[in-house]
Scaffold this motif. Structure first.
Motif, short mmCIF file in Angstrom:
data_model
loop_
_atom_site.label_atom_id
_atom_site.label_comp_id
_atom_site.label_asym_id
_atom_site.label_seq_id
_atom_site.Cartn_x
_atom_site.Cartn_y
_atom_site.Cartn_z
N SER A 150 13.62 -3.44 -8.11
CA SER A 150 13.45 -2.33 -9.05
C SER A 150 12.93 -1.12 -8.29
O SER A 150 12.50 -1.23 -7.13
N MET A 151 12.97 0.03 -8.92
CA MET A 151 12.25 1.18 -8.37
C MET A 151 10.76 0.80 -8.39
O MET A 151 10.33 0.02 -9.24
N PRO A 152 9.96 1.34 -7.48
CA PRO A 152 8.54 1.00 -7.50
C PRO A 152 7.83 1.61 -8.70
O PRO A 152 8.28 2.60 -9.28
N SER A 153 6.72 0.99 -9.06
CA SER A 153 5.86 1.54 -10.11
C SER A 153 5.29 2.88 -9.66
O SER A 153 5.36 3.23 -8.47
N LYS A 154 4.71 3.60 -10.58
CA LYS A 154 3.91 4.76 -10.20
C LYS A 154 2.72 4.24 -9.39
O LYS A 154 2.20 3.16 -9.67
N PRO A 155 2.27 4.97 -8.37
CA PRO A 155 1.12 4.50 -7.60
C PRO A 155 -0.11 4.34 -8.49
O PRO A 155 -0.29 5.08 -9.46
N PHE A 156 -0.93 3.35 -8.17
CA PHE A 156 -2.17 3.10 -8.90
C PHE A 156 -3.25 2.70 -7.91
O PHE A 156 -2.96 2.26 -6.79
N VAL A 157 -4.51 2.88 -8.31
CA VAL A 157 -5.64 2.60 -7.44
C VAL A 157 -6.61 1.65 -8.14
O VAL A 157 -7.18 2.01 -9.17
N LYS B 105 0.87 -1.17 0.00
CA LYS B 105 0.00 0.00 0.00
C LYS B 105 0.91 1.22 0.00
O LYS B 105 1.95 1.22 0.65
N LYS B 106 0.53 2.26 -0.74
CA LYS B 106 1.40 3.42 -0.90
C LYS B 106 1.82 4.01 0.44
O LYS B 106 2.96 4.39 0.62
N GLN B 107 0.90 4.08 1.40
CA GLN B 107 1.22 4.72 2.67
C GLN B 107 1.99 3.80 3.63
O GLN B 107 2.43 4.23 4.67
N SER B 108 2.18 2.54 3.24
CA SER B 108 2.87 1.57 4.09
C SER B 108 4.34 1.48 3.71
O SER B 108 4.74 1.87 2.62
N SER B 109 5.15 0.93 4.63
CA SER B 109 6.55 0.67 4.29
C SER B 109 6.79 -0.83 4.15
O SER B 109 7.91 -1.25 3.87
#
Length: 142
Positions: free
Chosen positions: A88-95, A42-46
């Motif tokens: 890899s670098m993470p993807s762009k965030p998606f919903v 999740k985007k807000q998680s680490s």
């Protein structure tokens, strides 16, 4: 070990899934790439979560069981006979979002010389993105 792949692209999303793809790493470490591990968070998680325990042999994957309306990121690890790359670098965030179903019971309500009044029922299913309004398309037969 191989270099990490480039950040994956998320090309399509549904209510609880996405389709992602990526390019193999530029440098395979001198040993052929055997496959890939995929993680999401999740985007807000680490906290990253591994999505596959058998190597993915393709450069495309379809993560499932995500929560509609929550932003996610995905990343990839390349694997060769020597070991596992850095991520890899993470993807762009998606919903993930459900598609709104079409309106139902479309009917002509009234006709005058210059107007046509239409009526319909709202969609049975409205996704987490909500419903902003309607677009009416028409064509002239002639």
């Amino acid at each position: 070990i191989p270099d990490p792949p480039v950040a994956p692209n998320v090309t399509d999303v549904g209510d609880d899934w996405c389709i992602m793809n990526w390019e193999p790493p530029v440098y395979d470490g001198g040993s052929p790439i055997l496959g890939y591990f995929i993680e999401r968070k999740k985007k807000q998680s680490s906290r990253w979560m591994r999505l596959n325990f058998d190597l993915c042999k393709e450069t495309t994957f379809e993560p499932k069981k995500m929560i509609e309306g929550v932003a996610y990121e995905v990343r990839i690890f390349a694997v060769n006979a020597v070991g596992i790359s850095k991520p890899s670098m993470p993807s762009k965030p998606f919903v993930p979002l459900a598609v709104t179903s079409p309106p139902t019971l479309l009917a002509v309500d009234s006709i005058t010389d210059t107007t046509v009044t239409m009526k319909w029922r709202p969609p049975d299913q409205i996704g987490a993105a909500g419903l902003d309004g309607y677009v009416l398309e028409y064509c002239f037969e002639g």
